[in-house]
Write an enzyme that holds these catalytic residues in place. Structure first.
Site, PDB file in Angstrom:
ATOM      1  N   ARG A 135       4.743  20.091   5.970  1.00 40.78           N
ATOM      2  CA  ARG A 135       5.771  19.100   6.315  1.00 40.78           C
ATOM      3  C   ARG A 135       7.021  19.717   6.952  1.00 40.78           C
ATOM      4  O   ARG A 135       7.513  19.180   7.940  1.00 40.78           O
ATOM      5  CB  ARG A 135       6.147  18.260   5.088  1.00 40.78           C
TER       6      ARG A 135
ATOM      7  N   CYS B  31       0.843  33.904  10.196  1.00 46.47           N
ATOM      8  CA  CYS B  31       1.408  34.544  11.389  1.00 46.47           C
ATOM      9  C   CYS B  31       1.806  33.520  12.454  1.00 46.47           C
ATOM     10  O   CYS B  31       1.157  33.416  13.500  1.00 46.47           O
ATOM     11  CB  CYS B  31       0.438  35.569  11.946  1.00 46.47           C
TER      12      CYS B  31
ATOM     13  N   GLU C 151       0.839  -1.211   0.000  1.00 44.37           N
ATOM     14  CA  GLU C 151       0.000   0.000   0.000  1.00 44.37           C
ATOM     15  C   GLU C 151       0.870   1.255   0.000  1.00 44.37           C
ATOM     16  O   GLU C 151       0.859   2.027   0.951  1.00 44.37           O
ATOM     17  CB  GLU C 151      -1.012  -0.023   1.156  1.00 44.37           C
ATOM     18  N   PRO C 152       1.607   1.488  -1.091  1.00 42.34           N
ATOM     19  CA  PRO C 152       2.487   2.645  -1.148  1.00 42.34           C
ATOM     20  C   PRO C 152       1.718   3.941  -1.375  1.00 42.34           C
ATOM     21  O   PRO C 152       0.693   3.957  -2.056  1.00 42.34           O
ATOM     22  CB  PRO C 152       3.366   2.350  -2.370  1.00 42.34           C
ATOM     23  N   GLY C 153       2.205   5.008  -0.784  1.00 40.21           N
ATOM     24  CA  GLY C 153       1.665   6.341  -1.038  1.00 40.21           C
ATOM     25  C   GLY C 153       2.785   7.189  -1.610  1.00 40.21           C
ATOM     26  O   GLY C 153       2.898   7.390  -2.816  1.00 40.21           O
ATOM     27  N   ARG C 154       3.671   7.606  -0.706  1.00 42.27           N
ATOM     28  CA  ARG C 154       4.741   8.539  -1.069  1.00 42.27           C
ATOM     29  C   ARG C 154       5.566   8.072  -2.272  1.00 42.27           C
ATOM     30  O   ARG C 154       5.902   8.884  -3.138  1.00 42.27           O
ATOM     31  CB  ARG C 154       5.658   8.706   0.150  1.00 42.27           C
TER      32      ARG C 154
END
Ligand code: LLP
Length: 424
Positions: free
Chosen positions: A317, A347, A278-281
């Protein structure tokens, strides 16, 4: 000055292109900040993945949490990918794209009753469970619906993936999975319950993992467990290794997929079942950038600042994981390099995209590209400071498509209303 090494985002006549479209051409039409994706990148990455494992029976379930753009989901599913969804909202997106429910599974450490109901009602492939209480609840819901729910048990193999603590998920102290030493008991219970059917076992030890050793250690532990489950008379169809494969953001040297396959295929074969990923990145990170405009530059006694129109609302990130994203000009220019903080308009002191970064001196009105922004950027974006979410553009060869426009001010209000009664 180093430029990020990519064959999808390249310079032609000193202009940054995504495939065959000049990024400047896109932002002339849609403005900044803007997410820009390369369709070819996604296709090539998926193909690389499935080719590396072609000698074994395997399936890929793209983890849509990394980027749930509908077109991206469709690109992967057209290539044969299934989808790993983590919530009702992600399931909604997957079904909206028209994905067959048998190509979807539902993950998550805290699924609501409604989410489990939806999974069962829609006949998705399986539901992953991470606790005894959840297993019992799935059984109860399935009974009410007169169905048998296929389940996977996610096990926490207690292995250190050697990544950022916030994205490490396979150590005993973390909230994820069923402790390895309790796994057999849980499987026995699952086999006993009448309305669930255990069909597989899985793990997910963390994200942005750049060495093979933690995977190998965890997979070997899982093999031992798998064989024990088998000798307990429970037949499983799948082993799911989760996602987590790391990519290059800066100077990481992650393993190649071929290296990974060479090391793990011999172990996978011993499972004698379908291997799920189940790869994402891996599939998305380097397929996207954020184009942003330099608003101002300034110096104080200590630092140079480059203030851009992208912020922690579009890319959080760096703020939360100290993550590195390469930043470079859209138009290559000859100028001195400086050390600067590249910051957004929000801010908060935590609103930075890079700290103490060597960068070619910028002037206001110039444009920059924040690289490796295809994963966990848009999906983690927010409306903080009343910011509208940025548009998402998909480039395909020499054409670009606005897959999602910049949010309007109406989006910011949604159905919020002034309640007159509160003021009487
Ligand atoms: N499967 C499960 C059960 C997961 O929890 C995740 C990610 C994946 C698959 C996909 O992992 P990947 O292949 O993308 O590493 N927001 C963080 C990453 C959080 C990962 C959460 N789980 C970041 O920006 O680095």
């Amino acid at each position: 000055m180093r430029y990020f090494d990519s064959s999808y985002f390249t310079y032609k006549n000193n202009q940054l292109f995504c495939e065959d479209v000049a990024v400047e051409q896109i932002i002339k039409q849609v403005g900044t900040p803007t997410y820009i994706y390369s369709k070819k990148f996604f296709i090539d990455r998926y193909t690389e993945f499935t080719n590396a494992f072609k000698e074994i029976k395997h399936s890929i379930f793209y983890a849509i949490k990394s980027n749930f753009n509908l077109n991206l989901i469709k690109i992967f599913s057209n290539l044969g990918s299934g989808l790993d969804v983590n919530s009702e909202g992600e399931l909604y997106r997957a079904l909206k794209v028209g994905i067959h429910p048998q190509k979807i599974f539902l993950s998550g450490v805290g699924k609501t009753k409604r989410e489990i109901e939806l999974g069962i009602e829609n006949n998705i492939l399986l539901i992953k469970t991470e606790s005894e209480e959840e297993l019992i609840l799935i059984d109860k819901i399935a009974r009410e619906k007169n169905k048998i729910a296929p389940v996977h048990l996610r096990i926490n193999p207690n292995v250190d993936p050697k990544t950022h603590p916030y994205i490490s998920t396979g150590l005993a102290e973390e909230k994820f999975g069923i402790p390895e030493e309790e796994a057999i008991e849980h499987f026995r219970l699952a086999a006993k319950l009448e309305n669930v059917r255990p069909v597989g076992v899985g793990m997910h030890i963390g994200s942005q993992i750049t060495t093979i050793a933690p995977y190998k250690e965890a997979i070997e532990k899982m093999l031992e467990l798998f064989l024990k489950i088998k000798s307990a008379g429970i037949k499983l169809n799948h082993f799911n290794i989760g996602g987590g494969i790391g990519v290059v953001y800066n100077d990481e040297k992650p393993f190649t997929l071929q290296e990974f396959a060479n090391k793990v295929i011999p172990i996978f074969k011993k499972f004698e079942c379908e291997i799920m990923f189940e790869p994402g990145r891996f599939l998305t990170a380097n397929g996207g950038i954020i184009a942003t405009e330099v608003l101002y530059t300034k110096q104080n006694k200590k630092k140079n600042f480059i203030i851009v129109d992208a912020s922690m609302a579009e890319i959080i990130r760096p703020s939360i994981y100290d993550a590195y994203h390469h930043i470079q000009h859209l138009v290559k220019i000859e100028n001195e390099t400086i050390i600067a903080d590249i910051v957004g308009p929000v801010c908060e002191s935590g609103d930075f995209i890079a700290k103490d970064r060597e960068i070619i001196k910028c002037n206001s009105g110039e444009f920059l590209a924040i690289m490796s922004a295809g994963s966990y950027c848009m999906v983690m974006s927010s409306n903080y400071n009343g910011r509208r979410r940025a548009p998402e553009i998909m480039v395909d060869k020499d054409k670009f498509y606005i897959t999602r426009s910049r949010e309007s001010f109406q989006h910011l209000l949604f159905d919020e209303q002034i309640i007159e009664e509160l003021f009487q």
